[in-house]
Write a protein that holds these residues in place. Structure first.
Motif, PDB file in Angstrom:
ATOM      1  N   SER A 175      39.500  38.060  38.712  1.00  0.00           N
ATOM      2  CA  SER A 175      39.860  38.630  37.400  1.00  0.00           C
ATOM      3  C   SER A 175      39.648  40.136  37.359  1.00  0.00           C
ATOM      4  CB  SER A 175      39.032  37.961  36.299  1.00  0.00           C
ATOM      5  OG  SER A 175      37.646  38.142  36.528  1.00  0.00           O
ATOM      6  N   ARG A 177      40.895  42.183  39.146  1.00  0.00           N
ATOM      7  CA  ARG A 177      42.195  42.782  39.431  1.00  0.00           C
ATOM      8  C   ARG A 177      42.847  43.331  38.149  1.00  0.00           C
ATOM      9  NH1 ARG A 177      45.737  41.842  43.719  1.00  0.00           N
ATOM     10  NH2 ARG A 177      44.353  40.172  44.469  1.00  0.00           N
ATOM     11  N   TYR A 178      42.476  42.748  37.010  1.00  0.00           N
ATOM     12  CA  TYR A 178      43.087  43.135  35.736  1.00  0.00           C
ATOM     13  C   TYR A 178      42.144  43.997  34.881  1.00  0.00           C
ATOM     14  CZ  TYR A 178      45.735  39.175  37.439  1.00  0.00           C
ATOM     15  OH  TYR A 178      46.443  38.320  38.249  1.00  0.00           O
TER      16      TYR A 178
END
Length: 299
Positions: A175, A177-178
């Motif tokens: 997560s 990554r966002y």
């Protein structure tokens, strides 16, 4: 006071009237003049000494600056000579047209790698110049993590030989990554790019280089840790006490071209974002691992 005392004393002496009060003023006036001259002499001597000290300090600064310039130019000539020789030899071999397809491809790859090295040296020199002129600085704001890492990786895969197969990226947790962090996108890209370039150069040929973004806690704050890990190469581990010094090159790294500016520059940029690049080592597997990392606060 001196003039009044002198006139009173001279009048007493000339008239023959021994006016002791006038004579005392006369003596005091000369004493005052003497002390004034002494103080003025000391003040001028102090100013001269200060000027001499300032001149000596300026001279030492100028000598140090010229010495650093000479060292830098000698290092630059030495580091560029190697890859430039490869380009010259490759050009000669290709223009003679006596190579088969495989030899032509080999020389083309060598020349490509050599021009990449020269380009990286020039880029680092330009960034250091901008940093010292105050034109390269961090503007801290919210930065999306994945895009800046992807852009940096894409640039390296396009320019660094073999980077596409060797570079790997991991987000822990996925997560992340966002997520976004507080930093400067250009500075983060420059730091990560320099760390990855070093890893590709100093790790064993063909070995993997791992870029990892991990969620960590630091000082009670949620942060992201950017780390670059690679197998230790033939040049060995860097010296922890000197690795971020300007122009630092490991004594055993003579076969790898570079200026010794990349890590010094990266550490300066990290500090502008209130962070610090750390050097670590891991011993999980056949070869020791070299690990560089820095953290930024998550938003």
């Amino acid at each position: 006071r001196f003039r009044r005392g002198r006139r009173a004393g001279e009048a007493a002496l000339m008239t023959g009237h021994l006016n002791y009060e006038a004579l005392r003023h006369f003596a005091d006036s000369w004493g005052l003049l003497f002390m004034t001259l002494v103080r003025r002499h000391h003040k001028e001597a102090a100013l001269q000494q200060s000027a001499l000290s300032l001149s000596a300090e300026r001279l030492r600064t100028e000598v140090a600056r010229r010495s650093e310039q000479q060292h830098f130019l000698a290092m630059l000539v030495h580091e560029i000579r190697g890859p430039l020789t490869v380009v010259q030899l490759g050009n000669r071999a290709l223009t003679q047209r006596v190579l088969d397809a495989a030899q032509t491809a080999t020389w083309a790859q060598r020349m490509h790698s050599a021009t990449e090295t020269i380009g990286q040296i020039v880029e680092n020199c330009g960034q250091v110049d901008r940093l010292e002129e105050g034109a390269l600085f961090a503007t801290v704001s919210e930065v999306a993590i994945a895009p800046v890492l992807s852009q940096t990786l894409d640039r390296l895969r396009d320019t660094a030989s073999g980077a596409a197969e060797r570079l790997h990226t991991v987000y822990v947790p996925e997560s992340l990554r966002y997520a976004s962090c507080r930093g400067d996108a250009i500075c983060i890209g420059t730091i990560v790019g320099n760390l990855l370039s070093n890893a590709l150069k100093y790790a064993p040929d063909g070995s993997a280089v791992l870029l990892q973004a991990s969620a960590v806690q630091q000082g009670g704050r949620a942060c992201v840790e950017f780390s670059v890990r690679n197998d230790q190469g033939a040049s060995g581990a860097p010296d922890p006490a000197r690795v971020f010094s300007r122009y630092y090159r490991a004594a055993s790294a003579t076969q790898v071209s570079g200026t010794g500016l990349g890590l010094w520059l990266s550490q300066n940029l990290a500090r502008q974002m209130h962070s610090e690049i750390r050097l670590g080592q891991q011993n999980d597997g056949d070869l020791p691992k070299i690990l560089f990392s820095f953290t930024l606060e998550l938003t």
